[in-house]
Design a protein around this motif. Structure first.
Motif, PDB file in Angstrom:
ATOM      1  N   MET A   1       0.818  -1.195   0.000  1.00  0.00           N
ATOM      2  CA  MET A   1       0.000   0.000   0.000  1.00  0.00           C
ATOM      3  C   MET A   1       0.866   1.265   0.000  1.00  0.00           C
ATOM      4  O   MET A   1       0.498   2.251  -0.591  1.00  0.00           O
ATOM      5  N   ASP A   2       2.007   1.200   0.668  1.00  0.00           N
ATOM      6  CA  ASP A   2       2.897   2.364   0.687  1.00  0.00           C
ATOM      7  C   ASP A   2       3.370   2.729  -0.710  1.00  0.00           C
ATOM      8  O   ASP A   2       3.496   3.902  -1.040  1.00  0.00           O
ATOM      9  N   GLU A   3       3.656   1.734  -1.523  1.00  0.00           N
ATOM     10  CA  GLU A   3       4.094   1.979  -2.897  1.00  0.00           C
ATOM     11  C   GLU A   3       3.000   2.685  -3.689  1.00  0.00           C
ATOM     12  O   GLU A   3       3.261   3.630  -4.429  1.00  0.00           O
ATOM     13  N   LEU A   4       1.755   2.229  -3.532  1.00  0.00           N
ATOM     14  CA  LEU A   4       0.640   2.859  -4.223  1.00  0.00           C
ATOM     15  C   LEU A   4       0.481   4.310  -3.782  1.00  0.00           C
ATOM     16  O   LEU A   4       0.314   5.203  -4.611  1.00  0.00           O
ATOM     17  N   ASN A   5       0.535   4.556  -2.492  1.00  0.00           N
ATOM     18  CA  ASN A   5       0.422   5.927  -1.981  1.00  0.00           C
ATOM     19  C   ASN A   5       1.543   6.807  -2.516  1.00  0.00           C
ATOM     20  O   ASN A   5       1.315   7.955  -2.896  1.00  0.00           O
ATOM     21  N   GLY A  10       3.077  11.117  -6.272  1.00  0.00           N
ATOM     22  CA  GLY A  10       4.146  11.565  -7.157  1.00  0.00           C
ATOM     23  C   GLY A  10       3.840  11.324  -8.620  1.00  0.00           C
ATOM     24  O   GLY A  10       3.346  12.203  -9.327  1.00  0.00           O
ATOM     25  N   ASP A  11       4.113  10.116  -9.062  1.00  0.00           N
ATOM     26  CA  ASP A  11       4.037   9.771 -10.483  1.00  0.00           C
ATOM     27  C   ASP A  11       2.659  10.020 -11.089  1.00  0.00           C
ATOM     28  O   ASP A  11       2.548  10.576 -12.176  1.00  0.00           O
ATOM     29  N   TYR A  12       1.641   9.582 -10.405  1.00  0.00           N
ATOM     30  CA  TYR A  12       0.295   9.635 -10.984  1.00  0.00           C
ATOM     31  C   TYR A  12      -0.422  10.956 -10.753  1.00  0.00           C
ATOM     32  O   TYR A  12      -1.356  11.291 -11.472  1.00  0.00           O
ATOM     33  N   ALA A  13      -0.005  11.709  -9.747  1.00  0.00           N
ATOM     34  CA  ALA A  13      -0.734  12.922  -9.371  1.00  0.00           C
ATOM     35  C   ALA A  13      -0.844  13.912 -10.529  1.00  0.00           C
ATOM     36  O   ALA A  13      -1.930  14.436 -10.798  1.00  0.00           O
ATOM     37  N   LEU A  14       0.265  14.167 -11.199  1.00  0.00           N
ATOM     38  CA  LEU A  14       0.234  15.130 -12.309  1.00  0.00           C
ATOM     39  C   LEU A  14      -0.618  14.621 -13.464  1.00  0.00           C
ATOM     40  O   LEU A  14      -1.350  15.385 -14.094  1.00  0.00           O
ATOM     41  N   ARG A  15      -0.548  13.334 -13.732  1.00  0.00           N
ATOM     42  CA  ARG A  15      -1.341  12.780 -14.833  1.00  0.00           C
ATOM     43  C   ARG A  15      -2.830  12.836 -14.499  1.00  0.00           C
ATOM     44  O   ARG A  15      -3.660  13.160 -15.356  1.00  0.00           O
ATOM     45  N   LEU A  16      -3.181  12.513 -13.252  1.00  0.00           N
ATOM     46  CA  LEU A  16      -4.585  12.593 -12.844  1.00  0.00           C
ATOM     47  C   LEU A  16      -5.102  14.023 -12.938  1.00  0.00           C
ATOM     48  O   LEU A  16      -6.218  14.257 -13.393  1.00  0.00           O
ATOM     49  N   LEU A  17      -4.281  14.969 -12.522  1.00  0.00           N
ATOM     50  CA  LEU A  17      -4.664  16.377 -12.608  1.00  0.00           C
ATOM     51  C   LEU A  17      -4.891  16.778 -14.060  1.00  0.00           C
ATOM     52  O   LEU A  17      -5.911  17.386 -14.395  1.00  0.00           O
ATOM     53  N   ALA A  18      -3.970  16.410 -14.927  1.00  0.00           N
ATOM     54  CA  ALA A  18      -4.100  16.751 -16.346  1.00  0.00           C
ATOM     55  C   ALA A  18      -5.337  16.091 -16.957  1.00  0.00           C
ATOM     56  O   ALA A  18      -6.076  16.728 -17.719  1.00  0.00           O
ATOM     57  N   ASP A  19      -5.577  14.843 -16.619  1.00  0.00           N
ATOM     58  CA  ASP A  19      -6.761  14.142 -17.135  1.00  0.00           C
ATOM     59  C   ASP A  19      -8.044  14.826 -16.677  1.00  0.00           C
ATOM     60  O   ASP A  19      -8.982  15.000 -17.452  1.00  0.00           O
ATOM     61  N   ASN A  20      -8.087  15.213 -15.409  1.00  0.00           N
ATOM     62  CA  ASN A  20      -9.284  15.876 -14.887  1.00  0.00           C
ATOM     63  C   ASN A  20      -9.488  17.237 -15.541  1.00  0.00           C
ATOM     64  O   ASN A  20     -10.612  17.620 -15.833  1.00  0.00           O
ATOM     65  N   LEU A  21      -8.396  17.961 -15.767  1.00  0.00           N
ATOM     66  CA  LEU A  21      -8.523  19.259 -16.435  1.00  0.00           C
ATOM     67  C   LEU A  21      -9.050  19.086 -17.851  1.00  0.00           C
ATOM     68  O   LEU A  21      -9.899  19.846 -18.303  1.00  0.00           O
ATOM     69  N   ASP A  22      -8.536  18.084 -18.550  1.00  0.00           N
ATOM     70  CA  ASP A  22      -9.025  17.819 -19.912  1.00  0.00           C
ATOM     71  C   ASP A  22     -10.501  17.435 -19.892  1.00  0.00           C
ATOM     72  O   ASP A  22     -11.300  17.913 -20.690  1.00  0.00           O
TER      73      ASP A  22
END
Length: 69
Positions: A1-5, A10-22
């Protein structure tokens, strides 16, 4: 679970933000336009309420900036 968090923060946060903005760009623009259309007296009242209820945000914004900005 620590790896997922770690990846979500980090890695996914920016992509999720960009996807949501799109995905929600139109909705975000409409919401911002509605926010800007609030009469100035009501904006002041909302800002004062936010400063009372979210003091940490008020600290970050400073005294001269409105929290709604």
């Amino acid at each position: 679970m620590d790896e997922l968090n770690r990846r979500m923060e980090g890695d996914y946060a920016l992509r999720l933000l960009a996807d949501n903005l799109d995905t929600y760009a139109g909705d975000i623009i409409v919401a911002l336009d509605r926010f800007r259309a609030i009469p100035s007296g009501r904006q002041i009242s909302l800002d004062q309420q936010l400063r009372r209820e979210l003091p940490w945000l008020a600290e970050e914004a400073g005294e001269n900036d409105t929290l709604l900005d």
